[in-house]
Design a protein around this motif. Structure first.
Motif, short mmCIF file in Angstrom:
data_model
loop_
_atom_site.label_atom_id
_atom_site.label_comp_id
_atom_site.label_asym_id
_atom_site.label_seq_id
_atom_site.Cartn_x
_atom_site.Cartn_y
_atom_site.Cartn_z
N GLY A 140 4.38 97.56 82.42
CA GLY A 140 4.31 98.15 81.08
C GLY A 140 5.32 97.47 80.17
N ASP A 141 5.00 97.38 78.89
CA ASP A 141 5.87 96.73 77.91
C ASP A 141 6.28 97.73 76.83
OD1 ASP A 141 5.66 93.44 78.12
OD2 ASP A 141 3.95 94.49 79.00
N PHE A 142 7.56 97.71 76.49
CA PHE A 142 8.07 98.49 75.37
C PHE A 142 7.94 97.64 74.11
CE2 PHE A 142 10.17 100.40 78.99
CZ PHE A 142 10.12 101.75 78.71
N GLY A 143 7.21 98.17 73.12
CA GLY A 143 7.02 97.41 71.90
C GLY A 143 8.19 97.50 70.94
N ALA A 144 9.08 98.46 71.16
CA ALA A 144 10.21 98.64 70.25
C ALA A 144 11.50 98.74 71.05
CB ALA A 144 10.02 99.89 69.40
N LEU A 145 12.42 97.82 70.78
CA LEU A 145 13.72 97.78 71.46
C LEU A 145 14.78 97.52 70.41
CD1 LEU A 145 14.66 95.78 74.69
CD2 LEU A 145 16.03 95.59 72.62
N ARG A 146 15.83 98.33 70.44
CA ARG A 146 16.99 98.10 69.57
C ARG A 146 18.24 98.07 70.46
NH1 ARG A 146 14.01 101.84 66.79
NH2 ARG A 146 15.24 103.55 67.61
N GLY A 147 19.24 97.36 69.99
CA GLY A 147 20.47 97.34 70.75
C GLY A 147 21.49 96.40 70.15
N ARG A 148 22.65 96.37 70.76
CA ARG A 148 23.70 95.48 70.29
C ARG A 148 24.70 95.22 71.41
NH1 ARG A 148 25.93 100.42 67.79
NH2 ARG A 148 28.00 100.75 68.70
N LEU A 149 25.43 94.15 71.24
CA LEU A 149 26.55 93.80 72.09
C LEU A 149 27.80 93.91 71.24
CD1 LEU A 149 27.92 92.39 74.61
CD2 LEU A 149 27.39 90.22 73.47
N ASP A 150 28.76 94.73 71.66
CA ASP A 150 30.05 94.86 70.97
C ASP A 150 31.10 94.10 71.77
OD1 ASP A 150 29.01 96.44 68.98
OD2 ASP A 150 29.55 98.32 69.94
N LEU A 151 31.82 93.22 71.09
CA LEU A 151 32.83 92.39 71.74
C LEU A 151 34.18 92.64 71.09
CD1 LEU A 151 33.05 90.14 73.92
CD2 LEU A 151 32.81 88.49 72.06
N GLY A 152 35.18 92.98 71.90
CA GLY A 152 36.51 93.26 71.40
C GLY A 152 37.17 92.02 70.82
N PRO A 153 38.15 92.20 69.93
CA PRO A 153 38.77 91.07 69.25
C PRO A 153 39.53 90.13 70.17
CG PRO A 153 39.95 93.11 68.76
CD PRO A 153 38.68 93.49 69.45
N ASP A 154 39.98 90.64 71.33
CA ASP A 154 40.70 89.76 72.24
C ASP A 154 39.78 89.10 73.26
OD1 ASP A 154 40.03 91.91 73.82
OD2 ASP A 154 42.09 92.38 74.46
N GLY A 155 38.48 89.39 73.20
CA GLY A 155 37.53 88.79 74.13
C GLY A 155 37.57 89.34 75.53
N ARG A 156 38.28 90.44 75.75
CA ARG A 156 38.46 90.97 77.10
C ARG A 156 37.48 92.08 77.46
NH1 ARG A 156 43.38 90.02 79.74
NH2 ARG A 156 44.80 88.66 78.57
N ARG A 157 36.92 92.74 76.46
CA ARG A 157 36.04 93.88 76.73
C ARG A 157 34.78 93.76 75.89
NH1 ARG A 157 38.49 99.16 75.19
NH2 ARG A 157 39.38 97.88 73.52
N ALA A 158 33.68 94.16 76.52
CA ALA A 158 32.41 94.20 75.81
C ALA A 158 31.63 95.41 76.27
CB ALA A 158 31.61 92.92 76.07
N CYS A 159 30.69 95.84 75.45
CA CYS A 159 29.77 96.92 75.80
C CYS A 159 28.39 96.56 75.28
CB CYS A 159 30.21 98.25 75.20
SG CYS A 159 31.65 98.98 76.01
N VAL A 160 27.39 97.00 76.00
CA VAL A 160 26.00 96.81 75.58
C VAL A 160 25.35 98.17 75.38
CG1 VAL A 160 23.71 96.08 76.37
CG2 VAL A 160 25.65 94.55 76.66
N GLN A 161 24.61 98.31 74.31
CA GLN A 161 23.83 99.52 74.06
C GLN A 161 22.38 99.13 73.82
OE1 GLN A 161 25.63 102.46 71.36
NE2 GLN A 161 27.37 101.08 71.18
N VAL A 162 21.47 99.90 74.41
CA VAL A 162 20.04 99.61 74.28
C VAL A 162 19.30 100.92 74.04
CG1 VAL A 162 17.98 98.67 75.38
CG2 VAL A 162 20.21 97.64 75.85
N GLU A 163 18.33 100.89 73.16
CA GLU A 163 17.47 102.05 72.91
C GLU A 163 16.02 101.59 72.89
OE1 GLU A 163 16.95 104.31 68.97
OE2 GLU A 163 18.41 105.50 70.10
N LEU A 164 15.17 102.27 73.66
CA LEU A 164 13.76 101.94 73.76
C LEU A 164 12.92 103.11 73.26
CD1 LEU A 164 13.83 100.56 77.42
CD2 LEU A 164 14.10 99.25 75.32
#
Length: 202
Positions: A53-77
């Motif tokens: 099955g395919d999701f036709g709608a996907l939103r999300g982002r990658l947040d990257l900290g200013p020091d490059g040490r931490r990141a987070c990913v968020q996804v919504e389908l």
């Protein structure tokens, strides 16, 4: 293109409050996914045969900290955007026996903070998946990327195997397998990779 969500994080990804341990958005660099190129699919076996099955709608982002040490990913389908190879299967996937899109229109994943170098070398990414209003700790496996030094963008691929019964999807268990594989693919710009490679002294 796999976290603590729906009730607690029902807002769209761009409207979420900062998550504990993740880069504060006031100081983070956010890289929204290109919705035109991002892809999310699921795979399940029905009657012993593989189905996709395919999701036709996907939103999300990658947040990257200013020091490059931490990141987070968020996804919504969007559950209502699911399509399969026939209209009958598509209706079943969106119906109350599976995703129940009418009552639970969104699937959401939010990662725990991770070292952004994982985007280069691959590895496991922990977070929380919310599906049908139920939130479960979920682990995504990110594939190792072999991007050219100046590749822009670079494709990120992640996958997770979940048991649908853990999310209240117990219908047709004699026919439809319990294991569902989720696969996410999205592009990260070269700037994200360059920032993730900031020299550090761990």
């Amino acid at each position: 293109a796999a976290a603590g969500l729906l009730a607690a994080f029902a807002a769209a990804p761009g409207d979420d409050p900062p998550m504990g341990g993740c880069p504060d958005r006031a100081g983070a660099t956010s890289f929204p996914f290109d919705e035109g190129d991002a892809q999310a699919i699921f795979r399940v076996r029905a009657g012993g045969l593989p189905m996709r099955g395919d999701f036709g709608a996907l939103r999300g982002r990658l947040d990257l900290g200013p020091d490059g040490r931490r990141a987070c990913v968020q996804v919504e389908l969007e559950a209502s955007s699911v399509t399969m190879r026939t209209d009958v299967f598509s209706g079943w996937a969106r119906g109350e026996d599976f995703f129940d899109a009418a009552r639970y229109p969104r699937l959401q994943f939010r990662s725990a903070p991770f070292d952004p170098r994982l985007l280069h070398r691959g590895g496991e990414l922990d977070g929380t998946l919310t599906l049908r209003g139920i939130s479960r700790k979920t682990r995504l496996s990110a594939s190792r990327q072999r991007c050219a030094a100046k590749a822009d963008p670079c494709r990120i691929e992640m996958r997770a195997d979940i048991r649908r019964s853990n999310f209240g999807m117990r219908a047709s268990r004699a026919i439809v397998g319990d294991r569902v594989r989720l696969e996410l693919r999205f592009d990260a710009p070269a700037a994200a990779f360059a920032q993730a490679e900031v020299p550090r002294h761990d």
